[in-house]
Design a protein around this motif. Structure first.
Motif, PDB file in Angstrom:
ATOM      1  N   UNK A  79       0.802  -1.224   0.000  1.00 51.77           N
ATOM      2  CA  UNK A  79       0.000   0.000   0.000  1.00 51.77           C
ATOM      3  C   UNK A  79       0.837   1.278   0.000  1.00 51.77           C
ATOM      4  N   UNK A  80       1.992   1.297   0.660  1.00 49.63           N
ATOM      5  CA  UNK A  80       2.780   2.523   0.771  1.00 49.63           C
ATOM      6  C   UNK A  80       4.089   2.468  -0.007  1.00 49.63           C
ATOM      7  N   UNK A  81       4.218   1.564  -0.969  1.00 55.63           N
ATOM      8  CA  UNK A  81       5.451   1.482  -1.738  1.00 55.63           C
ATOM      9  C   UNK A  81       5.650   0.094  -2.305  1.00 55.63           C
ATOM     10  N   UNK A  82       6.880  -0.388  -2.244  1.00 56.71           N
ATOM     11  CA  UNK A  82       7.178  -1.728  -2.740  1.00 56.71           C
ATOM     12  C   UNK A  82       8.376  -2.294  -2.007  1.00 56.71           C
ATOM     13  N   UNK A  83       8.445  -3.622  -1.972  1.00 60.25           N
ATOM     14  CA  UNK A  83       9.552  -4.338  -1.348  1.00 60.25           C
ATOM     15  C   UNK A  83      10.426  -4.982  -2.405  1.00 60.25           C
ATOM     16  N   UNK A  84      11.688  -5.052  -2.099  1.00 54.92           N
ATOM     17  CA  UNK A  84      12.707  -5.728  -2.889  1.00 54.92           C
ATOM     18  C   UNK A  84      13.323  -6.741  -1.943  1.00 54.92           C
ATOM     19  N   UNK A  85      13.475  -7.994  -2.373  1.00 55.89           N
ATOM     20  CA  UNK A  85      14.113  -9.010  -1.531  1.00 55.89           C
ATOM     21  C   UNK A  85      15.028  -9.860  -2.394  1.00 55.89           C
ATOM     22  N   UNK A  87      18.381 -13.016  -2.122  1.00 50.83           N
ATOM     23  CA  UNK A  87      19.391 -13.805  -1.412  1.00 50.83           C
ATOM     24  C   UNK A  87      20.757 -13.176  -1.651  1.00 50.83           C
ATOM     25  N   UNK A  88      21.640 -13.355  -0.681  1.00 51.68           N
ATOM     26  CA  UNK A  88      23.014 -12.871  -0.781  1.00 51.68           C
ATOM     27  C   UNK A  88      23.939 -14.019  -0.389  1.00 51.68           C
ATOM     28  N   UNK A  89      25.240 -13.871  -0.578  1.00 51.12           N
ATOM     29  CA  UNK A  89      26.171 -14.932  -0.170  1.00 51.12           C
ATOM     30  C   UNK A  89      26.114 -15.211   1.335  1.00 51.12           C
ATOM     31  N   UNK A  90      26.632 -16.354   1.733  1.00 46.64           N
ATOM     32  CA  UNK A  90      26.768 -16.741   3.142  1.00 46.64           C
ATOM     33  C   UNK A  90      25.426 -16.847   3.868  1.00 46.64           C
ATOM     34  N   UNK A  91      24.407 -17.391   3.209  1.00 43.03           N
ATOM     35  CA  UNK A  91      23.086 -17.617   3.806  1.00 43.03           C
ATOM     36  C   UNK A  91      22.420 -16.333   4.294  1.00 43.03           C
ATOM     37  N   UNK A  92      22.778 -15.211   3.697  1.00 46.64           N
ATOM     38  CA  UNK A  92      22.147 -13.950   4.078  1.00 46.64           C
ATOM     39  C   UNK A  92      21.123 -13.558   3.014  1.00 46.64           C
ATOM     40  N   UNK A  93      20.245 -12.662   3.375  1.00 47.37           N
ATOM     41  CA  UNK A  93      19.305 -12.085   2.420  1.00 47.37           C
ATOM     42  C   UNK A  93      18.988 -10.674   2.865  1.00 47.37           C
ATOM     43  N   UNK A  94      18.493  -9.885   1.930  1.00 46.02           N
ATOM     44  CA  UNK A  94      18.117  -8.519   2.250  1.00 46.02           C
ATOM     45  C   UNK A  94      16.682  -8.276   1.823  1.00 46.02           C
ATOM     46  N   UNK A  95      15.993  -7.478   2.613  1.00 45.60           N
ATOM     47  CA  UNK A  95      14.640  -7.036   2.302  1.00 45.60           C
ATOM     48  C   UNK A  95      14.640  -5.521   2.452  1.00 45.60           C
ATOM     49  N   UNK A  96      14.182  -4.831   1.414  1.00 48.15           N
ATOM     50  CA  UNK A  96      14.196  -3.369   1.413  1.00 48.15           C
ATOM     51  C   UNK A  96      12.806  -2.860   1.072  1.00 48.15           C
ATOM     52  N   UNK A  97      12.287  -1.973   1.895  1.00 48.54           N
ATOM     53  CA  UNK A  97      11.031  -1.283   1.613  1.00 48.54           C
ATOM     54  C   UNK A  97      11.368   0.048   0.960  1.00 48.54           C
ATOM     55  N   UNK A  98      10.805   0.302  -0.218  1.00 50.27           N
ATOM     56  CA  UNK A  98      10.963   1.582  -0.891  1.00 50.27           C
ATOM     57  C   UNK A  98       9.653   2.344  -0.701  1.00 50.27           C
ATOM     58  N   UNK A  99       9.752   3.541  -0.118  1.00 51.98           N
ATOM     59  CA  UNK A  99       8.563   4.347   0.157  1.00 51.98           C
ATOM     60  C   UNK A  99       8.948   5.819   0.174  1.00 51.98           C
ATOM     61  N   UNK A 100       7.982   6.674   0.354  1.00 54.56           N
ATOM     62  CA  UNK A 100       8.224   8.107   0.451  1.00 54.56           C
ATOM     63  C   UNK A 100       8.660   8.451   1.876  1.00 54.56           C
ATOM     64  N   UNK A 101       9.634   9.313   1.999  1.00 51.84           N
ATOM     65  CA  UNK A 101      10.142   9.699   3.311  1.00 51.84           C
ATOM     66  C   UNK A 101       9.086  10.299   4.215  1.00 51.84           C
ATOM     67  N   UNK A 102       8.157  11.079   3.644  1.00 49.34           N
ATOM     68  CA  UNK A 102       7.082  11.674   4.453  1.00 49.34           C
ATOM     69  C   UNK A 102       6.177  10.601   5.048  1.00 49.34           C
TER      70      UNK A 102
END
Length: 173
Positions: A79-85, A87-102
């Motif tokens: 509802x307020x943006x989008x997520x990016x997810x 996998x990364x090396x060494x059994x890691x992963x990243x999840x990023x929420x992209x949204x407006x700063x306000x």
């Protein structure tokens, strides 16, 4: 790894760049400089135009560990943006929420609940990386759309995100 500390034009119209490495400082002289500092890096070239910001887009980052991996980057809108997810090396992963700063600042007192509520709106990310649902954001980055003007001058050129950057879902980069 070298990191530029300064880059100045000399009276002889050459560039004098000071670089920092693990071995210390070194100076390089050149006739031409390519500014490839990325989106958020401070410019070490005061003469390299002005960066204009066109929105207040931010990325709220979480990096965790998981026994699961996924071969693809996942993008899901909420509802307020989008997520990016991803996998990364060494059994890691990243999840990023992209949204407006306000929007994010409006939820300042409930940032962890806000993060979890929006993440719960995803289907595939929650399924692939369930550990992220119990997480909270670790870092907030500026990912605003920017444009450097001008992008070139006598003896220099800005390339990539140092010249302009956009929300990747906008279809502009």
């Amino acid at each position: 790894k070298n990191r530029a500390r300064s880059c100045e034009r000399t009276r002889s119209r050459m560039w004098r760049s000071t670089l920092q490495s693990n071995e210390g400082l070194s100076v390089v002289r050149s006739k031409f400089v390519v500014l490839a500092s990325g989106r958020n890096a401070p410019s070490v070239m005061p003469s390299a135009g002005r960066v204009r910001t066109h929105d207040q887009t931010i990325g709220i980052v979480w990096i965790g560990r998981s026994r699961k991996t996924h071969p693809y980057t996942i993008l899901e809108s909420v509802s307020d943006g989008w997520f990016y997810a991803s996998s990364m090396p060494d059994s890691r992963f990243t999840v990023v929420l992209i949204t407006d700063g306000d929007i994010f600042r409006a939820h300042r007192t409930e940032q962890v609940r806000y993060w979890r509520r929006l993440l719960a709106q995803t289907k595939l990310i929650c399924e692939v990386f369930p550990d992220a649902v119990q997480s909270f954001p670790q870092r907030v980055l500026c990912v605003a759309s920017t444009l450097r003007t001008p992008v070139s001058g006598e003896g220099w050129l800005a390339v990539g995100d140092a010249s302009m950057s956009f929300d990747p879902l906008s279809g502009q980069g």
